[in-house]
Design a protein around this motif. Structure first.
Motif, mmCIF file in Angstrom:
data_model
loop_
_atom_site.group_PDB
_atom_site.id
_atom_site.type_symbol
_atom_site.label_atom_id
_atom_site.label_comp_id
_atom_site.label_asym_id
_atom_site.label_seq_id
_atom_site.Cartn_x
_atom_site.Cartn_y
_atom_site.Cartn_z
ATOM 1 N N PRO A 192 26.051 28.839 -1.314
ATOM 2 C CA PRO A 192 27.319 29.103 -0.621
ATOM 3 C C PRO A 192 27.806 27.897 0.199
ATOM 4 N N GLN A 193 26.878 27.248 0.889
ATOM 5 C CA GLN A 193 27.230 26.056 1.658
ATOM 6 C C GLN A 193 27.703 24.926 0.739
ATOM 7 N N SER B 271 34.269 22.392 -2.339
ATOM 8 C CA SER B 271 35.557 23.095 -2.460
ATOM 9 C C SER B 271 35.688 23.838 -3.783
ATOM 10 N N SER C 265 35.476 27.679 -5.563
ATOM 11 C CA SER C 265 35.447 29.110 -5.283
ATOM 12 C C SER C 265 34.205 29.718 -5.930
ATOM 13 N N PRO C 266 33.634 30.781 -5.330
ATOM 14 C CA PRO C 266 32.384 31.359 -5.845
ATOM 15 C C PRO C 266 32.463 31.855 -7.281
ATOM 16 N N SER D 101 34.033 16.176 -7.467
ATOM 17 C CA SER D 101 34.132 17.635 -7.463
ATOM 18 C C SER D 101 34.528 18.150 -8.834
ATOM 19 N N LEU E 218 29.097 25.221 -2.230
ATOM 20 C CA LEU E 218 30.413 25.529 -2.802
ATOM 21 C C LEU E 218 31.517 25.212 -1.806
ATOM 22 N N ARG E 219 31.284 25.469 -0.528
ATOM 23 C CA ARG E 219 32.267 25.106 0.496
ATOM 24 C C ARG E 219 32.386 23.585 0.588
ATOM 25 N N PHE E 220 31.251 22.908 0.523
ATOM 26 C CA PHE E 220 31.229 21.450 0.646
ATOM 27 C C PHE E 220 32.023 20.798 -0.480
#
Length: 279
Positions: A107-108, A114, A116-117, A24, A110-112
């Motif tokens: 968006p998916q 971790s 932030s947008p 990440s 970025l969540r995966f």
């Protein structure tokens, strides 16, 4: 760590990462972009990240002319230190096969991962995805490789051969100054035919943007350079022989003091990038 020019065949999984998980961490430092690494709005003119680049910064000391690599010549070159060389290695394809790779899925993603947008990592991912989804110029074939299998499949489609050579510059020791004078000890032309440059892009796992220009004329050289501190480095050096279609504000022109079409433009190939050649 060897410092010779690195060759490998299709049988050597040089860029496969065998670690247990995806990273990440995305480097977001300012990296000088090279021809072929540009994004949608300006890739045709070889410009991404270069319009506002400072021609006095150390990074521009990768550029030069053919005369600069004549044996016996001395001049400064820039070789950055790469903090985490493993970040440039491919993960096994089965490890990333089910992860979407598209702007629509950002968006998916970025969540995966971790992120932030509004984070620098999110911006880096967005730019890489836009680059990979953009249309290349009509004289160019383009592909973003996310695995060794994807990389070699693209090379096979371009070259029509299963025998592929992967060529890259070596890493330099952290004790080597990023910029110093180097004397050319050896300069050997190693390729003038079809080639596919591949440029590392910032992403949570290794992504290389590869492009095959059907009309450009380039030459590859293997150099042996001896630094003022006694270190020897052996980079790959590429010369673009026809720059007539490049944008006049390209950082290379401002650095070298020439205009499009007046001269070849050459540069050290960074260690994080690579070339694919038919064997």
């Amino acid at each position: 760590m060897g410092n010779g020019v690195v060759y490998c065949s299709i049988l050597l999984l040089l860029f496969v990462k065998v670690g247990p998980g995806l990273s990440s961490n995305i480097g977001v430092d300012d990296v000088l972009q090279l021809p072929g690494t540009e994004h949608r709005e300006d890739r045709k003119h070889h410009l991404h990240g270069q319009m506002n680049s400072d021609p006095t910064s150390p990074g521009v000391k990768i550029f030069g002319f053919l005369k600069d690599i004549e044996v016996g010549n001395t001049r400064p070159f820039y070789f950055p230190h790469l903090q985490d060389p493993t970040s440039f290695e491919f993960f096994p394809e089965e490890q990333i096969r089910d992860i979407p790779f598209s702007s629509e899925a950002l968006p998916q993603l970025l969540r995966f991962f971790s992120f932030s947008p509004d984070s620098p990592q999110a911006m880096a991912m967005k730019q890489t995805l836009e680059l990979c989804e953009s249309e290349p110029p009509k004289e160019e074939v383009y592909h973003c490789a996310t695995s060794l299998e994807s990389l070699l499949d693209f090379a096979h489609r371009v070259f029509g051969s299963d025998r592929i050579t992967i060529l890259r510059s070596p890493l330099v020791s952290n004790s080597t100054p990023p910029v110093q004078n180097y004397t050319v000890v050896e300069s050997k032309e190693i390729w003038t035919g079809k080639m596919i440059p591949c440029h590392y892009q910032k992403y949570p796992y290794a992504v290389y943007s590869c492009h095959f220009d059907m009309v450009s004329r380039n030459k590859l050289f293997a150099l042996s350079l001896r630094g003022d501190n006694g270190d020897t480095v052996n980079p790959v050096f590429i010369c673009h022989l026809d720059t007539s279609t490049w944008d006049a504000d390209h950082i290379a022109f401002r650095t070298l003091g020439v205009k499009p079409g007046e001269s070849e433009v050459c540069h050290i190939m960074p260690a994080q990038d690579l070339f694919l050649l038919p064997k």
